[in-house]
Write a protein that holds these residues in place. Structure first.
Motif, PDB file in Angstrom:
ATOM      1  N   ARG A 200       0.830  -1.204   0.000  1.00  0.00           N
ATOM      2  CA  ARG A 200       0.000   0.000   0.000  1.00  0.00           C
ATOM      3  C   ARG A 200       0.866   1.256   0.000  1.00  0.00           C
ATOM      4  O   ARG A 200       0.589   2.223  -0.729  1.00  0.00           O
ATOM      5  CB  ARG A 200      -0.911  -0.020   1.223  1.00  0.00           C
ATOM      6  N   THR A 203       2.491   1.628  -3.417  1.00  0.00           N
ATOM      7  CA  THR A 203       1.511   2.099  -4.405  1.00  0.00           C
ATOM      8  C   THR A 203       1.306   3.602  -4.295  1.00  0.00           C
ATOM      9  O   THR A 203       1.231   4.314  -5.301  1.00  0.00           O
ATOM     10  CB  THR A 203       0.175   1.366  -4.211  1.00  0.00           C
ATOM     11  N   HIS A 204       1.254   4.103  -3.059  1.00  0.00           N
ATOM     12  CA  HIS A 204       1.048   5.535  -2.874  1.00  0.00           C
ATOM     13  C   HIS A 204       2.276   6.324  -3.320  1.00  0.00           C
ATOM     14  O   HIS A 204       2.162   7.413  -3.910  1.00  0.00           O
ATOM     15  CB  HIS A 204       0.728   5.836  -1.410  1.00  0.00           C
ATOM     16  N   THR A 205       3.457   5.763  -3.048  1.00  0.00           N
ATOM     17  CA  THR A 205       4.677   6.420  -3.510  1.00  0.00           C
ATOM     18  C   THR A 205       4.693   6.524  -5.024  1.00  0.00           C
ATOM     19  O   THR A 205       5.005   7.588  -5.598  1.00  0.00           O
ATOM     20  CB  THR A 205       5.912   5.643  -3.023  1.00  0.00           C
ATOM     21  N   THR A 206       4.355   5.437  -5.690  1.00  0.00           N
ATOM     22  CA  THR A 206       4.324   5.430  -7.151  1.00  0.00           C
ATOM     23  C   THR A 206       3.320   6.442  -7.682  1.00  0.00           C
ATOM     24  O   THR A 206       3.587   7.178  -8.643  1.00  0.00           O
ATOM     25  CB  THR A 206       3.968   4.026  -7.668  1.00  0.00           C
ATOM     26  N   TYR A 207       2.167   6.509  -7.043  1.00  0.00           N
ATOM     27  CA  TYR A 207       1.135   7.458  -7.464  1.00  0.00           C
ATOM     28  C   TYR A 207       1.632   8.905  -7.336  1.00  0.00           C
ATOM     29  O   TYR A 207       1.471   9.721  -8.244  1.00  0.00           O
ATOM     30  CB  TYR A 207      -0.125   7.255  -6.626  1.00  0.00           C
ATOM     31  N   LEU A 208       2.279   9.210  -6.196  1.00  0.00           N
ATOM     32  CA  LEU A 208       2.755  10.564  -5.978  1.00  0.00           C
ATOM     33  C   LEU A 208       3.860  10.920  -6.982  1.00  0.00           C
ATOM     34  O   LEU A 208       3.901  12.055  -7.496  1.00  0.00           O
ATOM     35  CB  LEU A 208       3.273  10.730  -4.548  1.00  0.00           C
ATOM     36  N   GLU A 210       4.315   9.647 -10.016  1.00  0.00           N
ATOM     37  CA  GLU A 210       3.728   9.834 -11.334  1.00  0.00           C
ATOM     38  C   GLU A 210       2.954  11.132 -11.428  1.00  0.00           C
ATOM     39  O   GLU A 210       2.964  11.812 -12.458  1.00  0.00           O
ATOM     40  CB  GLU A 210       2.821   8.644 -11.670  1.00  0.00           C
ATOM     41  N   ARG A 211       2.267  11.489 -10.351  1.00  0.00           N
ATOM     42  CA  ARG A 211       1.539  12.759 -10.341  1.00  0.00           C
ATOM     43  C   ARG A 211       2.511  13.935 -10.436  1.00  0.00           C
ATOM     44  O   ARG A 211       2.235  14.931 -11.101  1.00  0.00           O
ATOM     45  CB  ARG A 211       0.685  12.863  -9.070  1.00  0.00           C
TER      46      ARG A 211
END
Length: 214
Positions: A200, A203-208, A210-211
């Motif tokens: 989890r 996943t949040h690190t990857t999302y941040l 990419e954003r």
């Protein structure tokens, strides 16, 4: 004779329920609606003297195209509710264990196991993570309700027989082995929950990241 009358009455009630269920069913409602259309057509002269056949045909067609009745599936407690039951079972297990005497080595391993169970079941975010994993809840429930009580009970019963006929591997040794297996299982459950939290976070690190690039 009385039994026959009771059976007949029960069969009559069952038949009445089935008839009522069909009257209220979608098939009957749809068929009746089409049948009303058939009556209108008959009144308009469509079908001539065969208008009853037209009405019956339209009723049958309506009943056939109507969607089948949906039987609601049984409702079971969700995982969070199950976890509350497991927590109550764990409380009863601790009360039971407080009344039994165990050898020091097994008692120490059992205390470690109970501490691990308590940490997993402690209300809060850890229990929330546990509730999100039905397999982990099942493993914990099985250990608390079945495995640990069986380990302790069979130890006490076997120890009594061993006093009468000594020999073989000691009950204490078996108990230690059993508790070690249960402790390893609990550690695997804990490791699985830790890995889920790590995924989890990743996943949040990857999302941040990419954003940020976008």
């Amino acid at each position: 004779m009385a039994t026959s009358r009771a059976s007949g009455a029960a069969a009559g009630k069952a038949l009445g329920r089935r008839v009522l269920a069909y009257v209220e069913s979608r098939k009957n409602v749809a068929g009746s609606a089409c049948g009303v259309v058939g009556l209108g057509l008959g009144a308009a002269g469509v079908g001539g003297s065969y208008w009853p056949v037209v009405v019956a045909g339209l009723y049958g067609a309506g009943a056939l195209i109507a969607p089948p009745e949906r039987v609601a599936p049984p409702l079971y407690p969700d995982v969070a509710e199950q976890l509350g039951v497991v927590r109550a079972d764990f409380g009863r297990l601790r009360e039971y264990l407080a009344e039994v005497d165990l050898p020091p080595a097994a008692g120490g391993k059992l205390a470690e196991l109970m501490d691990l169970y308590a940490a997993l079941l402690d209300p809060g975010w850890v229990a929330g993570a546990l509730a999100a994993d039905p397999e982990a809840v099942h493993a914990l429930s099985r250990a608390i309700r079945l495995d640990v009580p069986e380990c302790v009970d069979t130890y006490h019963r076997t120890r009594w027989w061993t006093r009468l006929t000594p020999g073989g591997e000691s009950p204490e040794r078996h108990l230690e082995r059993q508790l070690r297996v249960l402790f390893d299982e609990a550690e695997r459950v804990t490791a699985g929950l830790r890995e889920a939290e790590a995924r989890r976070q990743q996943t949040h690190t990857t999302y941040l990241e990419e954003r940020g690039r976008s």
